[in-house]
Design a protein around this motif. Structure first.
Motif, PDB file in Angstrom:
ATOM      1  N   GLU A 283      41.973 -19.188 -36.731  1.00 16.85           N
ATOM      2  CA  GLU A 283      42.737 -18.082 -36.147  1.00 16.85           C
ATOM      3  C   GLU A 283      43.040 -17.013 -37.199  1.00 16.85           C
ATOM      4  O   GLU A 283      42.864 -15.814 -36.953  1.00 16.85           O
ATOM      5  CB  GLU A 283      44.043 -18.607 -35.553  1.00 16.85           C
TER       6      GLU A 283
ATOM      7  N   GLN B 103      39.947 -15.054 -38.187  1.00 18.24           N
ATOM      8  CA  GLN B 103      39.567 -14.050 -37.192  1.00 18.24           C
ATOM      9  C   GLN B 103      40.472 -12.818 -37.274  1.00 18.24           C
ATOM     10  O   GLN B 103      40.045 -11.702 -36.978  1.00 18.24           O
ATOM     11  CB  GLN B 103      39.651 -14.655 -35.778  1.00 18.24           C
ATOM     12  N   GLN B 104      41.711 -13.002 -37.662  1.00 22.91           N
ATOM     13  CA  GLN B 104      42.655 -11.905 -37.732  1.00 22.91           C
ATOM     14  C   GLN B 104      42.439 -11.008 -38.953  1.00 22.91           C
ATOM     15  O   GLN B 104      42.829  -9.851 -38.971  1.00 22.91           O
ATOM     16  CB  GLN B 104      44.084 -12.445 -37.753  1.00 22.91           C
TER      17      GLN B 104
END
Length: 343
Positions: A333, A336-337
């Motif tokens: 996560e 991806q950020q």
């Protein structure tokens, strides 16, 4: 018609033609205001003094961005702009001497990189308000005494603030180490910018379930010892935009990597050097934007009414190699950020 009369007529005709030709060469409209052409590509050489408190990649990037902008807008070094660059080596007295030398030389503009050099430049030009000071990389220009307000600086100085999103950076501590409770803060108490960030960090940390543990230094030679003093007392370390500490970042990296402590930074360049992550500033972009401000002032804009600017875009940068060395697992996560992943 007599020869004498004919000669007079010919002379009069020639004179009329001559006057007519002069009339065609006259400008059709008003002449351009003095200095308009010089402002975009000066024919006379412009003299710019550049002051930097220490050398490290973030400050160097600002200097490079500043000069690149001016070069792209007609200011060619060695042709119509001359730069005098001086590094104060972290010493305020040296910064004051440099500023006084620039004033004595009568430079056209001073670029002051970082808070201590900006303070020195503003103090040195109090009796020479005709010399504009453009600063960059200043956390709080008002608290540093450089301007009356960000909107109306009110003197001969303006520039760019690099105030970081302290709360967002501290949130990263929890994202990478959810169980963290105590965060070490390395800083030089002599740098106003670092005191400002410390006060903000102390204010926002409790909302995140964190406590700030400060460790101060007076020079770069003390940085490693200060970092070692935090081992066993903190769950992570946060370094903002402190010039003294960032200039000795390699010493901090040795300590945090050996002891598996996550290191959150206040700028992207320091993450590229080995910090774990940041919501931070790209200092090259800041220097480039500072160059645009300097150009407007060289063209005649008044620093007193030129608002202090800030970069709108911040970069979320993660260094995956540093994460491994600091014992941190980076979730998919967070990967991806990220705006930038350093492999």
């Amino acid at each position: 018609m007599s020869r004498k009369v004919l000669s007079v007529v010919v002379i009069l005709l020639l004179a009329a033609l001559a006057l007519g030709g002069c009339g065609e060469k006259a400008p059709a409209g008003p002449a351009p205001a003095a200095g308009e052409e010089k402002a975009t590509q000066p024919e006379e050489q412009v003299h710019i003094g550049i002051m930097q408190i220490v050398e490290h990649p973030s400050l160097d990037a600002m200097r490079r961005g500043f000069m690149d902008f001016l070069a792209e807008h007609g200011y060619q070094e060695g042709k119509n702009v001359a730069y005098d660059y001086a590094n104060a080596q972290g010493d305020m007295a040296t910064a004051q001497t440099i500023a006084k030398q620039f004033v004595a030389q009568g430079v056209d503009l001073i670029l002051a990189i970082a808070t201590p050099t900006a303070q020195a430049a503003v103090n040195a030009t109090r009796d020479r308000p005709d010399i504009p000071v453009v600063f960059t990389g200043i956390t709080d220009p008002v608290a540093a005494g450089l301007v009356k307000s960000l909107e109306e600086p009110g003197g001969n100085a303006t520039g760019m603030t690099d105030m970081i999103p302290v709360e967002k950076d501290l949130e990263l501590v929890k994202k990478f180490r959810p169980e963290a409770r105590r965060v070490g803060y390395l800083y030089n108490a002599g740098e106003v910018n670092s005191e400002v960030v410390l006060n903000i960090a102390r204010e926002v940390a409790p909302k995140l379930g964190l406590e700030i543990v400060p460790a101060s230094v007076t020079n770069s030679s003390e940085v490693k010892q200060a970092a070692e003093s935090l081992v066993g007392r903190v769950d992570a370390v946060f370094i903002a935009t402190d010039n003294t500490v960032v200039s000795a970042l390699d010493s901090v990296l040795q300590v945090v990597e050996k002891n598996k402590i996550p290191l959150i930074m206040g700028d992207a360049d320091s993450v590229r050097r080995g910090g774990l992550a940041t919501y931070g500033i790209d200092y090259y972009k800041m220097g480039y934007q500072t160059g645009a401000m300097a150009l407007r002032i060289l063209q005649g804009a008044d620093p007193a009414t030129t608002p202090v600017e800030a970069l709108e875009d911040l970069d979320f940068v993660i260094n995956l190699q540093a994460a491994a060395r600091q014992g941190v697992e980076v979730s998919e996560e967070l990967r991806q950020q990220a705006d930038e992943l350093i492999q």
